[in-house]
Design an enzyme around this catalytic site. Structure first.
Site, PDB file in Angstrom:
ATOM      1  N   LYS A  52     -37.400  63.575 -36.436  1.00 25.16           N
ATOM      2  CA  LYS A  52     -38.316  62.961 -37.405  1.00 25.16           C
ATOM      3  C   LYS A  52     -37.526  62.371 -38.583  1.00 25.16           C
ATOM      4  CE  LYS A  52     -42.190  65.970 -36.129  1.00 25.16           C
ATOM      5  NZ  LYS A  52     -43.074  67.103 -36.473  1.00 25.16           N
ATOM      6  N   GLN A  96     -43.221  72.063 -40.504  1.00 24.45           N
ATOM      7  CA  GLN A  96     -43.171  72.169 -39.051  1.00 24.45           C
ATOM      8  C   GLN A  96     -43.770  73.501 -38.590  1.00 24.45           C
ATOM      9  OE1 GLN A  96     -42.314  69.673 -37.060  1.00 24.45           O
ATOM     10  NE2 GLN A  96     -42.471  70.795 -35.136  1.00 24.45           N
ATOM     11  N   ASP A 119     -49.548  65.007 -41.678  1.00 26.71           N
ATOM     12  CA  ASP A 119     -49.894  65.613 -40.396  1.00 26.71           C
ATOM     13  C   ASP A 119     -51.404  65.539 -40.140  1.00 26.71           C
ATOM     14  OD1 ASP A 119     -47.838  66.648 -38.767  1.00 26.71           O
ATOM     15  OD2 ASP A 119     -47.503  68.350 -40.116  1.00 26.71           O
TER      16      ASP A 119
HETATM   17  N1  GUN Z   1     -45.569  71.513 -34.215  1.00 26.53           N
HETATM   18  C1  GUN Z   1     -45.903  70.885 -33.065  1.00 26.53           C
HETATM   19  N2  GUN Z   1     -46.435  69.676 -33.327  1.00 26.53           N
HETATM   20  C2  GUN Z   1     -46.450  69.542 -34.672  1.00 26.53           C
HETATM   21  C3  GUN Z   1     -46.884  68.503 -35.535  1.00 26.53           C
HETATM   22  O1  GUN Z   1     -47.390  67.451 -35.123  1.00 26.53           O
HETATM   23  N3  GUN Z   1     -46.722  68.751 -36.874  1.00 26.53           N
HETATM   24  C4  GUN Z   1     -46.199  69.909 -37.351  1.00 26.53           C
HETATM   25  N4  GUN Z   1     -46.105  70.050 -38.678  1.00 26.53           N
HETATM   26  N5  GUN Z   1     -45.790  70.896 -36.561  1.00 26.53           N
HETATM   27  C5  GUN Z   1     -45.916  70.706 -35.232  1.00 26.53           C
END
Ligand code: GUN
Length: 290
Positions: A52, A96, A119
């Protein structure tokens, strides 16, 4: 059978975003900035967050990686979130998931400023999504919709079966696919671990979105000829033939299922890269809204 190429599609999206960033910077303004918080040292999460941050660099965004130790307390993480909420140089941030067991995920999500919640996980944004109001659509569902849109896949009136009811994927994609939009306007069944007659239900689907977190769960006998199959699964499985020592396996038995499908995604060049591109889109949106 046609592969839905998320790698190629996401590259186009990143190019579109990079052009917008160029214009922003040419106008003398600062570029959008994303922060990502990673608590602990789970290998898969480290990998995702690393990608990311690299994506941000590629399109010209600023980025901040916040690493916190596995023993971080909930209070420490909440204090960090407060800091990010009030830092004017940061347009959006993510924490995350999953988090270490001593931290309550809901408390964390509730602490994030909805305007910076790229998110789309906090109640205000989830509520806006349900109501069809402007919001940050969570990255994975948004990536799936973008794939369907860019491949011009007909969804109106189709039976879409979503496997898995998570807050991150299953529930929001069910909402999006049932909405009066294109893509959308599907008749959606949200199936889960307690669903009865799952095989027959899946075999009746025109579109299958599989986000159940069980490797190679969807087999050929669960797929109708000509169905569209979207595989959201990505589980690390030990593999000594790889330098990394593992490979990523989806929720769909690709080799068995592929010849029955009109369209199918492949793990890892399908939904994964589209998810990452969607996070960039949301960060740009957060920047533009400020
Ligand atoms: N863990 C798995 N997918 C995601 C996501 O899209 N965002 C976040 N913050 N954690 C995740």
């Amino acid at each position: 059978m046609q592969l839905l190429n998320g790698t190629a599609c996401s590259q186009k999206i990143r190019q579109e975003i990079a052009l917008e960033v160029e214009a922003i910077v040419a106008a003398g303004k600062r570029p959008p900035h994303l922060a990502a918080v990673l608590v602990g040292d789970d290998g898969a999460s480290q990998n995702y967050v690393g990608m990311k941050v690299r994506d941000c660099e590629e399109v010209g965004f600023g980025s901040t990686m916040v690493r916190m130790k596995a023993s971080t307390t909930e209070a420490e993480l909440l204090a960090k979130i407060d800091e990010l909420n009030s830092n004017d140089a940061i347009d959006g941030f993510i924490v995350q998931l999953p988090l270490p067991s001593q931290i309550n995920e809901n408390n964390v999500i509730l602490a994030i400023d909805p305007k910076k919640d790229v998110d789309g996980f906090c109640p205000e944004n989830v509520g806006n999504l349900s109501l069809g109001l402007p919001t940050f659509v969570p990255a994975t569902p948004n990536g799936i919709m973008e794939l369907l849109r860019r491949y011009e896949i007909e969804t109106e009136g189709k039976h879409c079966v979503v496997l898995g009811r998570s807050n991150i994927v299953g529930t929001p994609i069910a909402v999006l696919m049932s909405r009066n939009t294109n893509p959308g306007n599907a008749t959606v069944t949200l199936a889960h671990s307690r669903t009865k007659n799952l095989k027959a239900l899946c075999a009746s689907a025109d579109i299958l979105i599989v986000a159940i977190g069980r490797t190679e769960f969807l087999t050929a006998d669960m797929v109708k000829d000509g169905a569209v199959v979207i595989d959201v699964g990505q589980t690390r499985v030990p593999d000594n033939t790889r330098k990394s020592g593992f490979r990523n396996v989806g929720d769909v038995d690709f080799e068995q299922v592929k010849d029955k499908c009109s369209y199918i995604t492949f793990v890892t060049g399908g939904v994964g890269p589209m998810t990452r591109a969607s996070l960039l889109q949301n960060t740009l949106k957060a920047y533009q809204r400020r």
